[in-house]
Design a protein around this motif. Sequence first.
Motif, PDB file in Angstrom:
ATOM      1  N   TYR A 190      32.993  37.430  24.943  1.00 20.60           N
ATOM      2  CA  TYR A 190      34.293  36.865  25.307  1.00 20.60           C
ATOM      3  C   TYR A 190      35.398  37.901  25.097  1.00 20.60           C
ATOM      4  CZ  TYR A 190      38.185  33.605  25.668  1.00 20.60           C
ATOM      5  OH  TYR A 190      39.349  32.988  26.063  1.00 20.60           O
ATOM      6  N   ASP A 191      35.386  38.560  23.952  1.00 18.54           N
ATOM      7  CA  ASP A 191      36.437  39.541  23.653  1.00 18.54           C
ATOM      8  C   ASP A 191      36.348  40.763  24.563  1.00 18.54           C
ATOM      9  OD1 ASP A 191      37.427  37.942  21.643  1.00 18.54           O
ATOM     10  OD2 ASP A 191      36.376  38.988  20.028  1.00 18.54           O
ATOM     11  N   ASP A 192      35.132  41.161  24.916  1.00 18.88           N
ATOM     12  CA  ASP A 192      34.943  42.395  25.675  1.00 18.88           C
ATOM     13  C   ASP A 192      35.070  42.193  27.183  1.00 18.88           C
ATOM     14  OD1 ASP A 192      34.213  45.079  26.242  1.00 18.88           O
ATOM     15  OD2 ASP A 192      32.137  44.475  26.507  1.00 18.88           O
ATOM     16  N   ARG A 193      34.565  41.061  27.700  1.00 18.16           N
ATOM     17  CA  ARG A 193      34.385  40.941  29.149  1.00 18.16           C
ATOM     18  C   ARG A 193      35.097  39.769  29.805  1.00 18.16           C
ATOM     19  NH1 ARG A 193      33.014  43.065  32.919  1.00 18.16           N
ATOM     20  NH2 ARG A 193      31.035  42.189  33.635  1.00 18.16           N
ATOM     21  N   PHE A 194      35.442  38.742  29.044  1.00 15.31           N
ATOM     22  CA  PHE A 194      35.884  37.510  29.682  1.00 15.31           C
ATOM     23  C   PHE A 194      37.184  37.697  30.457  1.00 15.31           C
ATOM     24  CE2 PHE A 194      37.620  33.144  29.813  1.00 15.31           C
ATOM     25  CZ  PHE A 194      36.551  32.529  30.444  1.00 15.31           C
ATOM     26  N   ALA A 195      38.125  38.440  29.923  1.00 16.28           N
ATOM     27  CA  ALA A 195      39.382  38.651  30.647  1.00 16.28           C
ATOM     28  C   ALA A 195      39.126  39.310  31.994  1.00 16.28           C
ATOM     29  CB  ALA A 195      40.344  39.495  29.813  1.00 16.28           C
ATOM     30  N   GLN A 196      38.223  40.279  32.041  1.00 18.96           N
ATOM     31  CA  GLN A 196      37.905  40.945  33.301  1.00 18.96           C
ATOM     32  C   GLN A 196      37.284  39.979  34.294  1.00 18.96           C
ATOM     33  OE1 GLN A 196      35.375  44.183  32.157  1.00 18.96           O
ATOM     34  NE2 GLN A 196      36.874  45.053  30.743  1.00 18.96           N
ATOM     35  N   LEU A 197      36.399  39.100  33.787  1.00 21.74           N
ATOM     36  CA  LEU A 197      35.791  38.116  34.681  1.00 21.74           C
ATOM     37  C   LEU A 197      36.845  37.181  35.263  1.00 21.74           C
ATOM     38  CD1 LEU A 197      32.561  37.158  32.696  1.00 21.74           C
ATOM     39  CD2 LEU A 197      32.817  38.863  34.506  1.00 21.74           C
ATOM     40  N   CYS A 198      37.825  36.822  34.451  1.00 28.46           N
ATOM     41  CA  CYS A 198      38.908  35.964  34.949  1.00 28.46           C
ATOM     42  C   CYS A 198      39.746  36.690  35.986  1.00 28.46           C
ATOM     43  CB  CYS A 198      39.780  35.492  33.784  1.00 28.46           C
ATOM     44  SG  CYS A 198      38.960  34.319  32.685  1.00 28.46           S
ATOM     45  N   TRP A 199      40.028  37.980  35.759  1.00 30.78           N
ATOM     46  CA  TRP A 199      40.785  38.748  36.755  1.00 30.78           C
ATOM     47  C   TRP A 199      40.038  38.773  38.086  1.00 30.78           C
ATOM     48  CZ3 TRP A 199      41.286  43.592  33.116  1.00 30.78           C
ATOM     49  CH2 TRP A 199      42.155  43.284  32.065  1.00 30.78           C
ATOM     50  N   GLY A 200      38.709  38.872  38.018  1.00 30.96           N
ATOM     51  CA  GLY A 200      37.929  38.920  39.241  1.00 30.96           C
ATOM     52  C   GLY A 200      37.708  37.570  39.887  1.00 30.96           C
ATOM     53  N   THR A 201      37.944  36.493  39.149  1.00 32.32           N
ATOM     54  CA  THR A 201      37.735  35.144  39.669  1.00 32.32           C
ATOM     55  C   THR A 201      39.002  34.574  40.275  1.00 32.32           C
ATOM     56  OG1 THR A 201      36.000  34.720  38.031  1.00 32.32           O
ATOM     57  CG2 THR A 201      37.027  32.796  39.059  1.00 32.32           C
ATOM     58  N   HIS A 202      40.117  34.754  39.579  1.00 26.69           N
ATOM     59  CA  HIS A 202      41.381  34.187  40.047  1.00 26.69           C
ATOM     60  C   HIS A 202      42.034  35.107  41.073  1.00 26.69           C
ATOM     61  CE1 HIS A 202      40.736  31.313  36.963  1.00 26.69           C
ATOM     62  NE2 HIS A 202      40.954  32.147  35.974  1.00 26.69           N
ATOM     63  N   GLY A 203      42.769  34.511  41.979  1.00 26.63           N
ATOM     64  CA  GLY A 203      43.295  35.274  43.104  1.00 26.63           C
ATOM     65  C   GLY A 203      44.735  35.708  42.983  1.00 26.63           C
ATOM     66  N   SER A 204      45.268  35.740  41.761  1.00 26.61           N
ATOM     67  CA  SER A 204      46.696  35.994  41.613  1.00 26.61           C
ATOM     68  C   SER A 204      47.054  37.472  41.480  1.00 26.61           C
ATOM     69  CB  SER A 204      47.229  35.235  40.385  1.00 26.61           C
ATOM     70  OG  SER A 204      46.475  35.564  39.232  1.00 26.61           O
ATOM     71  N   SER A 205      46.076  38.360  41.429  1.00 23.15           N
ATOM     72  CA  SER A 205      46.385  39.788  41.328  1.00 23.15           C
ATOM     73  C   SER A 205      45.155  40.592  41.725  1.00 23.15           C
ATOM     74  CB  SER A 205      46.804  40.162  39.900  1.00 23.15           C
ATOM     75  OG  SER A 205      45.671  40.216  39.052  1.00 23.15           O
ATOM     76  N   ILE A 206      45.294  41.913  41.719  1.00 27.46           N
ATOM     77  CA  ILE A 206      44.152  42.789  41.984  1.00 27.46           C
ATOM     78  C   ILE A 206      43.826  43.602  40.733  1.00 27.46           C
ATOM     79  CG2 ILE A 206      44.540  42.908  44.459  1.00 27.46           C
ATOM     80  CD1 ILE A 206      45.819  45.682  44.002  1.00 27.46           C
ATOM     81  N   ALA A 207      44.077  43.002  39.559  1.00 26.96           N
ATOM     82  CA  ALA A 207      43.872  43.723  38.302  1.00 26.96           C
ATOM     83  C   ALA A 207      42.441  44.221  38.150  1.00 26.96           C
ATOM     84  CB  ALA A 207      44.237  42.826  37.119  1.00 26.96           C
ATOM     85  N   ILE A 208      41.475  43.486  38.674  1.00 26.28           N
ATOM     86  CA  ILE A 208      40.079  43.851  38.480  1.00 26.28           C
ATOM     87  C   ILE A 208      39.705  45.115  39.245  1.00 26.28           C
ATOM     88  CG2 ILE A 208      39.237  42.421  40.406  1.00 26.28           C
ATOM     89  CD1 ILE A 208      37.484  42.929  37.011  1.00 26.28           C
ATOM     90  N   VAL A 209      40.445  45.460  40.303  1.00 28.02           N
ATOM     91  CA  VAL A 209      40.074  46.620  41.112  1.00 28.02           C
ATOM     92  C   VAL A 209      41.136  47.727  41.114  1.00 28.02           C
ATOM     93  CG1 VAL A 209      38.584  45.290  42.640  1.00 28.02           C
ATOM     94  CG2 VAL A 209      41.005  45.525  43.203  1.00 28.02           C
ATOM     95  N   ARG A 210      42.305  47.446  40.599  1.00 24.06           N
ATOM     96  CA  ARG A 210      43.362  48.455  40.654  1.00 24.06           C
ATOM     97  C   ARG A 210      42.959  49.724  39.908  1.00 24.06           C
ATOM     98  NH1 ARG A 210      48.597  47.619  42.043  1.00 24.06           N
ATOM     99  NH2 ARG A 210      48.501  45.372  41.574  1.00 24.06           N
ATOM    100  N   ASN A 211      43.161  50.844  40.566  1.00 22.58           N
ATOM    101  CA  ASN A 211      42.919  52.179  40.002  1.00 22.58           C
ATOM    102  C   ASN A 211      41.444  52.489  39.756  1.00 22.58           C
ATOM    103  OD1 ASN A 211      45.728  52.684  39.930  1.00 22.58           O
ATOM    104  ND2 ASN A 211      45.897  51.709  37.912  1.00 22.58           N
ATOM    105  N   ILE A 212      40.548  51.719  40.328  1.00 19.52           N
ATOM    106  CA  ILE A 212      39.122  52.038  40.227  1.00 19.52           C
ATOM    107  C   ILE A 212      38.728  52.907  41.420  1.00 19.52           C
ATOM    108  CG2 ILE A 212      36.773  51.100  40.278  1.00 19.52           C
ATOM    109  CD1 ILE A 212      37.712  48.741  38.744  1.00 19.52           C
ATOM    110  N   SER A 213      38.127  54.034  41.147  1.00 19.41           N
ATOM    111  CA  SER A 213      37.763  54.965  42.213  1.00 19.41           C
ATOM    112  C   SER A 213      36.573  54.426  43.006  1.00 19.41           C
ATOM    113  CB  SER A 213      37.397  56.319  41.610  1.00 19.41           C
ATOM    114  OG  SER A 213      36.273  56.204  40.767  1.00 19.41           O
ATOM    115  N   PRO A 214      36.417  54.851  44.269  1.00 24.70           N
ATOM    116  CA  PRO A 214      35.289  54.374  45.080  1.00 24.70           C
ATOM    117  C   PRO A 214      33.924  54.629  44.437  1.00 24.70           C
ATOM    118  CG  PRO A 214      36.905  55.455  46.466  1.00 24.70           C
ATOM    119  CD  PRO A 214      37.341  55.700  45.046  1.00 24.70           C
TER     120      PRO A 214
END
Length: 278
Positions: A190-214
């Motif tokens: 939960y502490d390590d991964r859950f926030a990232q999973l929420c960023w990738g699930t909810h549609g309110s931002s692109i936090a999960i992919v921003r600044n990630i290289s191809p």
Amino acid sequence: MTNETNTGDAFALGTAFFEDCKTVNEFMREKVRPLVQRFADQGQEHGTVHGAFLRAHAWLGTFEKLNQPSDFQAVIAGTRAVFEITVDLALLHYDRANLPVAKMVAWERSAKLKAAERTRRCYENRQLPEHLHERVAFIDRESTRIQEERARVWPGRSPTSHPDRWTARPLEADAMAADGFGPFGFRDFYDDRFAQLCWGTHGSSIAIVRNISPEHFPTLAAMAFRDVAGFGVLASELVLRYFGVFDAIAEAKFRLLGDERKKWRGIGFATQKGYLPK
């Protein structure tokens, strides 16, 4: 996970853990589901736990179809769901006195009442569409009984309020509570991964992919494949323990599964890297 031009480590890891999910899904289908199927019709309690396992199993089956990098959002959302299901299975098995299945079933009814009341408020000064008549009628028919049930199941709360989770605790607290029964690592996850999973699930931002290289992008799915495979194994063990059928034979099957997972992860990685023919 397939890619025609890039055979870098990120794609190779994605392929390895995609194969891992396939291996775990096959195990759930062939070795676990037949054992728990017999409990499906043995009352509401067993049927509910059986259904929770089937949801986790269905997600693993879905993951077998998500082998393109563009599927990462579904993979992440599924991982979040299977994590929560697995936490619930741990609590249902190990804390039966305080968290019986009846509390989960009561939450389902309470959630339906909350949704129906929201619908009625939405159409308070408008014509209610015909397809929503039964939903609003549910309020008049069930509201009193459900509010009484809320007061009994979650004492100290207003009977007009609905808890976000059936335990009336945040998922973070439930993860910590479940870890009190064994070294599951729910709270660490939960502490390590859950926030990232929420960023990738909810549609309110692109936090999960921003600044990630191809070249690193495939790791989003690779990590989720890795996580959900582990939760699939744990959910399988927990449901067998709940029904009292985790015996020496089942334990041996889980050991063999560990060997199979290592083998197919290695084959998937080597194939994507070009060490083995595809």
